[in-house]
Design a protein around this motif. Structure first.
Motif, PDB file in Angstrom:
ATOM      1  N   ARG A  45      -2.678 -10.027  -8.269  1.00 30.27           N
ATOM      2  CA  ARG A  45      -2.145  -8.809  -7.652  1.00 30.27           C
ATOM      3  C   ARG A  45      -2.001  -8.967  -6.140  1.00 30.27           C
ATOM      4  N   GLN A  46      -2.865  -9.772  -5.543  1.00 27.75           N
ATOM      5  CA  GLN A  46      -2.782  -9.990  -4.096  1.00 27.75           C
ATOM      6  C   GLN A  46      -1.611 -10.888  -3.708  1.00 27.75           C
ATOM      7  N   ASP A  47      -0.985 -11.568  -4.685  1.00 26.78           N
ATOM      8  CA  ASP A  47       0.138 -12.455  -4.364  1.00 26.78           C
ATOM      9  C   ASP A  47       1.360 -11.685  -3.894  1.00 26.78           C
ATOM     10  N   ARG A  50       3.182 -11.945  -0.301  1.00 33.02           N
ATOM     11  CA  ARG A  50       2.802 -13.145   0.445  1.00 33.02           C
ATOM     12  C   ARG A  50       3.931 -14.179   0.381  1.00 33.02           C
ATOM     13  N   LEU A  75     -11.705  -9.663  -3.341  1.00 28.93           N
ATOM     14  CA  LEU A  75     -11.262  -8.514  -4.132  1.00 28.93           C
ATOM     15  C   LEU A  75     -12.006  -8.410  -5.459  1.00 28.93           C
ATOM     16  N   GLU A 121     -10.985  -7.393   6.239  1.00 29.18           N
ATOM     17  CA  GLU A 121     -11.271  -6.433   5.177  1.00 29.18           C
ATOM     18  C   GLU A 121     -12.061  -5.217   5.647  1.00 29.18           C
ATOM     19  N   ARG A 260      -6.937 -15.291   2.535  1.00 33.84           N
ATOM     20  CA  ARG A 260      -5.713 -14.751   3.122  1.00 33.84           C
ATOM     21  C   ARG A 260      -4.571 -15.761   3.137  1.00 33.84           C
ATOM     22  N   THR A 263      -0.527 -15.101   3.558  1.00 30.30           N
ATOM     23  CA  THR A 263      -0.138 -14.147   4.587  1.00 30.30           C
ATOM     24  C   THR A 263       0.262 -14.921   5.841  1.00 30.30           C
ATOM     25  N   SER A 286      -3.769  -4.485   3.110  1.00 34.74           N
ATOM     26  CA  SER A 286      -4.794  -3.532   2.682  1.00 34.74           C
ATOM     27  C   SER A 286      -6.144  -4.222   2.580  1.00 34.74           C
ATOM     28  N   VAL A 288      -9.641  -5.117   0.824  1.00 34.48           N
ATOM     29  CA  VAL A 288     -10.036  -5.231  -0.584  1.00 34.48           C
ATOM     30  C   VAL A 288     -10.907  -4.048  -0.999  1.00 34.48           C
TER      31      VAL A 288
END
Length: 426
Positions: A45-47, A50, A75, A121, A260, A263, A286, A288
């Protein structure tokens, strides 16, 4: 957040009431495997948003070892922490208080002081979340470096006890006294005396001419210049004057810490009337912790800068933030700071048990100082009490967390072998 005029007795009562609601022994709890969110789904989900070309690098770094995975899996751990008992006492949390996120930085007069070194974070959250991530990280580190179980236990307890002792000390001090407090020189000497001298290394760099996957490298300097111009306009008059006459001379991409990767992060070399100046320009997203604290979304760059100003021991006059749409048409936030001097950041995997234990004490003290500045030290100290119950419970949590971290790391490596996850081997 910080107390607002209530007397000491009321604040002590608040801490004891929190202890009645959540016993200190309950902090040993770690979510059962069946109750946890899938960590690979959370990482994927964090991808979103990026730089795609850097995502295989991210997963390659995550897969390198259980310690590398732990550092990058903030996360999934935030999701686990959200499922544990909460005291209800809030501070400006680091959000990623693993032991490698503490270092020695240069204060005025070239004095080295312990400090947090990354604030990506940071967000208001329960104080115990930072303590648990720190302690779990020490257990993971001890396993990675082959420290025996008895040594790992002593290291974990040293961190939590240092936090408890420091919080009791801060509970009787003014805000000014807390801000200027200094740690026990013993652990500081141990850590400083066994680390290589010199300036912090900026990590792997890629010259602007070789940067791909994020627009035309030939226009990167112009786009980054736009970010710096917005950043400079947001500074106060005095700080704007410090940058007057400087111009962007060179750009290199910096590979950030594993959590990170993907990013945008650059080092921008500025030249002008004074000594050359190197700024780090880092994309902010955002926290985590955000979805687990109920915090409203806002400007991520402002969030990082605000949290850093509230908690760091050594201020940065060049700290600021900016927002731009110059990269892909989306509004993106950035934090800007001067490249740290001194010896920021820590290679915890190279520490002997004695040095890691001294580092653990410094981390616990540093975290307590940050929390005391932004929360209610009296209430937190009253919750902790004077016995070992909380420390022993968090140590149990750390062991369970490290066990699960190894299983999660193994699951990632299995996903890479199956082809479900693309990872770079370099």
């Amino acid at each position: 957040m910080p107390h607002t005029g209530t007397d000491s007795a009321e604040r002590v009562a608040c801490g004891r009431a929190a202890r009645s609601a959540v016993a200190r022994s309950e902090h040993a709890e770690f979510p059962a495997p069946g109750a946890r969110a899938d960590p690979l789904v959370l990482l994927a989900r964090q991808d979103h948003g990026r730089v795609p070309e850097l995502l295989p690098v991210r997963y390659g770094r995550l897969a390198a070892s259980p310690l590398a995975y732990f550092r990058g899996a903030a996360l999934p751990m935030a999701a686990d922490l959200a499922a544990t008992p909460r005291t209800g006492l809030l501070v400006q949390a680091c959000g990623d208080a693993h032991p490698g996120n503490f270092g020695l930085v240069a204060a005025p007069g070239r004095r080295l002081v312990p400090d947090l070194v990354d604030f990506d974070e940071t967000l208001p959250a329960p104080w115990e979340w930072d303590v648990k991530r720190l302690t779990a990280g020490l257990e993971v580190t001890g396993r990675e470096t082959g420290h025996p179980p008895a040594q790992r236990r002593r290291t974990a307890l040293a961190a939590v006890e240092a936090y408890r002792e420091a919080m009791h000390g801060f509970a009787g001090r003014t805000a000014h006294e807390i801000r200027h407090a200094r740690p026990d020189p013993g652990p500081l000497r141990v850590v400083a005396g066994r680390r290589p001298a010199g300036r912090v290394r900026p990590g792997p760099l890629v010259p602007a001419s070789r940067i791909g996957g994020d627009g035309d490298p030939a226009t990167l300097a112009d786009r980054l210049g736009s970010v710096l111009a917005r950043y400079q306009r947001g500074l106060g008059p005095g700080r704007r004057e410090l940058l007057a006459g400087y111009r962007l001379a060179e750009v290199a991409r910096r590979v950030p810490d594993v959590g990170r990767i993907g990013t945008r992060c650059w080092l921008a070399a500025l030249v002008g009337p004074g000594a050359p100046l190197v700024l780090q320009v880092k994309e902010a997203g955002s926290s985590v912790l955000q979805e687990y604290t109920g915090a409203a979304p806002g400007c991520a760059g402002r969030r990082v800068v605000t949290g850093q100003r509230r908690t760091q021991a050594v201020g940065d006059v060049f700290l600021g933030w900016a927002r731009t749409t110059r990269f892909d048409g989306r509004a993106r936030d950035f934090s800007v700071r001067r490249l740290p001097d001194g010896r920021a950041g820590t290679d915890v995997a190279a520490m002997t048990p004695n040095v890691l234990r001294a580092h653990a004490r410094l981390c616990g003290w540093t975290l307590a100082k940050a929390h005391a500045r932004t929360g209610d030290a009296v209430a937190i100290a009253a919750y902790l009490g004077f016995g070992p119950v909380f420390a022993e419970a968090v140590r149990e949590f750390a062991v369970a967390c490290a066990d699960q971290n190894e299983r999660d790391h193994a699951a990632l490596r299995a996903g890479i072998r199956r082809g479900d996850v693309t990872a770079a081997t370099r």
